[in-house]
Each structure stands twice: as C-alpha cells, then as structure tokens.
Design a protein around this motif. Structure first.
Motif, mmCIF file in Angstrom:
data_model
loop_
_atom_site.group_PDB
_atom_site.id
_atom_site.type_symbol
_atom_site.label_atom_id
_atom_site.label_comp_id
_atom_site.label_asym_id
_atom_site.label_seq_id
_atom_site.Cartn_x
_atom_site.Cartn_y
_atom_site.Cartn_z
ATOM 1 N N LEU A 18 -9.082 1.212 5.986
ATOM 2 C CA LEU A 18 -8.153 1.729 5.012
ATOM 3 C C LEU A 18 -8.083 3.144 5.461
ATOM 4 C CD1 LEU A 18 -6.783 1.878 2.065
ATOM 5 C CD2 LEU A 18 -8.846 3.225 1.311
ATOM 6 N N ALA A 19 -6.774 3.532 5.780
ATOM 7 C CA ALA A 19 -6.372 4.790 6.353
ATOM 8 C C ALA A 19 -5.489 5.448 5.536
ATOM 9 C CB ALA A 19 -5.662 4.555 7.663
ATOM 10 N N VAL A 20 -6.053 6.781 5.226
ATOM 11 C CA VAL A 20 -5.224 7.485 4.009
ATOM 12 C C VAL A 20 -4.966 9.241 4.853
ATOM 13 C CG1 VAL A 20 -6.065 6.528 2.253
ATOM 14 C CG2 VAL A 20 -7.349 8.684 3.171
ATOM 15 N N PRO A 21 -4.020 9.672 4.411
ATOM 16 C CA PRO A 21 -3.742 11.331 5.356
ATOM 17 C C PRO A 21 -5.020 11.975 5.043
ATOM 18 C CG PRO A 21 -1.699 10.307 4.005
ATOM 19 C CD PRO A 21 -2.934 9.295 3.779
ATOM 20 N N GLN A 28 -5.722 5.174 -6.390
ATOM 21 C CA GLN A 28 -6.506 4.422 -7.402
ATOM 22 C C GLN A 28 -6.565 3.110 -7.400
ATOM 23 O OE1 GLN A 28 -5.293 5.779 -11.512
ATOM 24 N NE2 GLN A 28 -6.724 4.463 -12.544
ATOM 25 N N GLU A 29 -5.273 2.464 -7.149
ATOM 26 C CA GLU A 29 -5.596 0.766 -6.918
ATOM 27 C C GLU A 29 -6.370 0.470 -5.615
ATOM 28 O OE1 GLU A 29 -1.730 2.383 -4.313
ATOM 29 O OE2 GLU A 29 -2.889 2.920 -6.023
ATOM 30 N N ALA A 30 -6.973 1.263 -5.020
ATOM 31 C CA ALA A 30 -7.917 0.962 -3.638
ATOM 32 C C ALA A 30 -9.087 1.428 -4.000
ATOM 33 C CB ALA A 30 -7.544 1.325 -2.342
ATOM 34 N N THR A 31 -9.643 2.049 -5.231
ATOM 35 C CA THR A 31 -10.836 2.462 -5.388
ATOM 36 C C THR A 31 -11.764 1.601 -5.979
ATOM 37 O OG1 THR A 31 -10.345 3.610 -7.521
ATOM 38 C CG2 THR A 31 -10.238 5.004 -5.659
ATOM 39 N N ASN A 32 -11.317 0.249 -6.393
ATOM 40 C CA ASN A 32 -12.490 -0.586 -7.097
ATOM 41 C C ASN A 32 -13.213 -1.354 -6.002
ATOM 42 O OD1 ASN A 32 -10.016 -2.004 -6.052
ATOM 43 N ND2 ASN A 32 -10.007 -3.561 -7.668
ATOM 44 N N ILE A 33 -12.896 -1.022 -4.661
ATOM 45 C CA ILE A 33 -13.777 -1.576 -3.897
ATOM 46 C C ILE A 33 -14.368 -0.555 -3.013
ATOM 47 C CG2 ILE A 33 -13.203 -2.649 -1.491
ATOM 48 C CD1 ILE A 33 -10.504 -3.718 -2.581
ATOM 49 N N ASP A 34 -15.572 -1.097 -2.530
ATOM 50 C CA ASP A 34 -16.659 -0.140 -2.085
ATOM 51 C C ASP A 34 -16.295 0.155 -0.600
ATOM 52 O OD1 ASP A 34 -18.105 0.137 -4.221
ATOM 53 O OD2 ASP A 34 -19.313 -1.754 -3.614
ATOM 54 N N GLY A 60 3.002 3.467 9.770
ATOM 55 C CA GLY A 60 3.743 4.622 8.928
ATOM 56 C C GLY A 60 4.544 4.139 7.603
ATOM 57 N N ARG A 61 5.118 2.913 7.711
ATOM 58 C CA ARG A 61 5.629 2.254 6.704
ATOM 59 C C ARG A 61 4.815 2.040 5.450
ATOM 60 N NH1 ARG A 61 5.869 -1.865 3.941
ATOM 61 N NH2 ARG A 61 4.562 -3.265 5.361
ATOM 62 N N GLN A 62 3.520 1.778 5.722
ATOM 63 C CA GLN A 62 2.436 1.623 4.523
ATOM 64 C C GLN A 62 2.147 2.809 3.894
ATOM 65 O OE1 GLN A 62 -0.820 -1.186 4.729
ATOM 66 N NE2 GLN A 62 -0.095 -1.947 6.750
ATOM 67 N N LYS A 65 5.185 4.480 1.895
ATOM 68 C CA LYS A 65 5.556 3.306 0.587
ATOM 69 C C LYS A 65 4.252 3.481 -0.369
ATOM 70 C CE LYS A 65 6.587 -1.362 -0.654
ATOM 71 N NZ LYS A 65 6.782 -2.665 -0.439
ATOM 72 N N LYS A 66 2.885 3.302 0.042
ATOM 73 C CA LYS A 66 1.770 3.234 -0.545
ATOM 74 C C LYS A 66 0.839 4.428 -0.666
ATOM 75 C CE LYS A 66 0.433 -0.371 1.408
ATOM 76 N NZ LYS A 66 -0.313 -1.760 1.819
ATOM 77 N N GLY A 67 1.065 5.250 0.411
ATOM 78 C CA GLY A 67 0.102 6.297 0.235
ATOM 79 C C GLY A 67 -1.133 6.035 1.184
ATOM 80 N N TYR A 68 -1.168 4.967 1.820
ATOM 81 C CA TYR A 68 -2.426 4.410 2.455
ATOM 82 C C TYR A 68 -1.940 3.338 3.538
ATOM 83 C CZ TYR A 68 -3.104 0.848 -0.889
ATOM 84 O OH TYR A 68 -2.788 -0.308 -1.656
#
Length: 79
Positions: A18-21, A28-34, A60-62, A65-68
């Motif tokens: 998972l890559a985030v800026p 939040q939609e990705a925080t339920n995973i360790d 870049g598109r992801q 669109k999603k922030g990650y």
C-alpha cells in the motif's frame, strides 16, 4: 512523488503493498488490515504505468482516485 509504503503478508509467501502520499494516514477503508511499515518518504514516479517491485498498476490514477495505491491481487510479489 514521495510515498510511504506499507506491506502485509499474503498466502504462499506473497505480499501486498500500500502506498500513500508521504505523511498521509492510511485511508479508513484500508485501516482494517494489519499493514506494517516498509519504507517512508520513498521517491516514486507516479506517472509510470506500473510499479513493478510493488505489483501496483496505474499508481498515479489510483492515488488520484482513492488517495492511495495498492497491489493488484493478481500481481502480489514474493517476499
């Protein structure tokens, strides 16, 4: 673009990434995973069609669109 990279184990010795800026929280939609820290402040070219080492298509598109950006289920690299 500088990103923070997180990793989680998958089946058969594979991993998802998972890559985030840089400095942004995991959405939040990705925080339920360790997710475990893999690297911070890594310079990546978000205009590339694919980040091969991470198995992430259209980063870049992801991110726009999603922030990650996240590894495709079909492309989980081996550790």
């Amino acid at each position: 673009m500088r990103v923070d990279i997180y990793r989680r184990p998958e089946a058969e010795g594979r991993f998802s990434y998972l890559a985030v800026p840089e400095g942004k929280a995991i959405p939040q939609e990705a925080t339920n995973i360790d997710w475990a820290d893999e690297a911070r402040g890594v310079e990546m070219d978000e205009t590339q069609e694919h980040w091969d080492d991470l198995g992430i298509p259209e980063p870049g598109r992801q991110i726009q669109k999603k922030g990650y950006a996240i590894t495709s289920v079909r492309e989980q690299p081996r550790g």
